[in-house]
Enzyme design. Structure first.
Site, PDB file in Angstrom:
ATOM      1  N   GLU A   1       0.881  -1.335   0.134  1.00 12.96           N
ATOM      2  CA  GLU A   1      -0.041   0.235  -0.166  1.00 12.96           C
ATOM      3  C   GLU A   1       0.700   1.368  -0.016  1.00 12.96           C
ATOM      4  OE1 GLU A   1      -1.248   2.129   3.783  1.00 12.96           O
ATOM      5  OE2 GLU A   1      -3.138   1.013   3.274  1.00 12.96           O
TER       6      GLU A   1
ATOM      7  N   ASP B   1      -5.980  -3.852  -2.519  1.00 11.98           N
ATOM      8  CA  ASP B   1      -6.179  -2.346  -2.722  1.00 11.98           C
ATOM      9  C   ASP B   1      -4.786  -1.995  -3.022  1.00 11.98           C
ATOM     10  OD1 ASP B   1      -4.982  -2.924  -0.230  1.00 11.98           O
ATOM     11  OD2 ASP B   1      -5.711  -1.016   0.557  1.00 11.98           O
TER      12      ASP B   1
END
Length: 384
Positions: free
Chosen positions: A65, A126
């Protein structure tokens, strides 16, 4: 570049102030704050090799991330050298040397045996989705075909390994390749913040299935997992049943994950399919801010009770969300908190945590007009 109507009002107000001899434009002020923060972020959080270091954790971790977000900011800043440095570290240490064939692992750092390396070999979808999107945009904007090819291959890998079809719900993005289902009943765990509407919309426009269905159903997923108008951190999808909050093993909260639901919704272009119903479904945060000076750190979705004051990054993340709803007074209040929370060093908050800086960089860059997304999710940058 497209300007949101509310931002135009802010700029008119700022221009009026300039004509009477008072200060600089609002957009230039946000640009200065983004630039100052990004410069400080690079010094504080990025190693000479291109590793994003979260020093607040005992393992001095780096995550997929963090690498993805830093790549996005380097692209917005038009810094191909920094971009290549961050990408190279990511590819070598998280992507097994080849992100065309390997989705990156999510966690790298100081291991229990004293060595440095991969701590958890699972993926984080993500981050994978952002990485693929950023590579595609970098390839287009910088005319780098290798970036484009890696981005396209990553999109394919994500669809194969991190997307499942749940009867009655449709295709959903699993949070990672392992540990999130389907279980014996076909149920899966989902994280509503893992699928930003602009990114999903772009994937749908460029790649078709399963992204078309994911993007189309995203506002429904957010609405179905929202309690009392607040976004949830985690939810569960089971075949032919309504989505439920919380997911097994998770508390019924909206907190550090969910804050991104508001941010992503606010960043989407007003004409993006599904943007308005998505914004409308998370009305609880805007309602809360009508009577409170700062967002809560955590909301118990079962009771509606708010707990603690959210960090400075939460206020930053909510600025595009409030802007999109033309809530000038609530926007101004959170903007003042963000402004007051930026240290002389450029970093946000005391202490300046890794996550707060990332949320603030997304928000400040958007408010400054340094980047926007169009209705198809394509990234537009100020230096184009």
């Amino acid at each position: 570049m497209r300007h949101h109507p509310f931002r135009i009002l802010l700029l008119i107000s700022a221009l009026s102030a300039m004509l009477t001899g008072c200060g600089k434009s609002a957009q230039q002020t946000w640009t200065d704050r983004f630039t100052h923060l990004w410069q400080a972020y690079q010094v504080t959080f990025i190693s000479p090799e291109g590793r994003i270091v979260d020093a607040s954790q005992p393992d001095q971790r780096s995550t997929s991330e963090g690498q993805a977000y830093a790549l996005f900011f380097a692209l917005v800043a038009n810094d191909p050298t920094r971009f290549a440095q961050i990408l190279n570290w990511t590819r070598l240490n998280l992507g097994a040397g080849d992100m065309n064939t390997h989705l990156p692992v999510w966690l790298w750092g100081h291991r229990a045996d004293g060595s440095w390396g991969v701590i958890d070999g699972n993926t984080a979808s993500d981050a994978d989705l952002w990485l693929a999107y950023i590579l595609l945009q970098a390839g287009r904007l910088w005319h780098q075909s290798a970036y484009t090819e890696t981005g396209r291959r990553m999109v394919s890998l994500i669809a194969q390994r991190e997307v499942v079809d749940v009867a009655g719900t449709g295709p959903v993005l699993l949070p990672g390749t392992r540990g999130f289902g389907p279980d014996d009943q076909g149920c899966v765990t989902v994280n509503p913040s893992y699928t930003p509407l602009p990114v999903a919309t772009y994937m749908a426009h460029e790649f078709g299935p399963p992204w078309q269905s994911i993007a189309k159903r995203l506002p429904q997923l957010i609405r179905a997992t929202t309690e009392r108008g607040f976004a949830a951190d985690w939810a569960q999808a089971c075949p032919d049943k309504p989505l439920t909050v919380p997911a097994p093993g998770h508390p019924p909260t909206g907190s550090y994950d969910a804050i991104r639901v508001y941010l992503w919704a606010g960043l989407a272009a007003p004409g993006t399919p599904g943007q308005k119903p998505l914004i409308d479904s998370v009305w609880g945060m805007a309602s809360y801010l009508a009577g409170h000076e700062a967002p809560p750190e955590r909301v118990n979705l079962s009771t509606g009770d708010a707990e603690n004051t959210g960090p400075i990054g939460f206020s930053a993340a909510l600025l595009p969300y409030l802007e999109a709803q033309h809530m000038k007074q609530r926007f101004r209040q959170q903007a003042e908190r963000v402004t007051a929370g930026q240290q002389p060093s450029g970093l946000m908050g005391t202490p300046p945590t890794y996550y707060d800086q990332n949320l603030a960089l997304f928000a400040l860059g958007h408010l400054a007009g340094l980047y926007t997304f169009d209705e198809h999710g394509t990234l537009e940058v100020h230096w184009q």
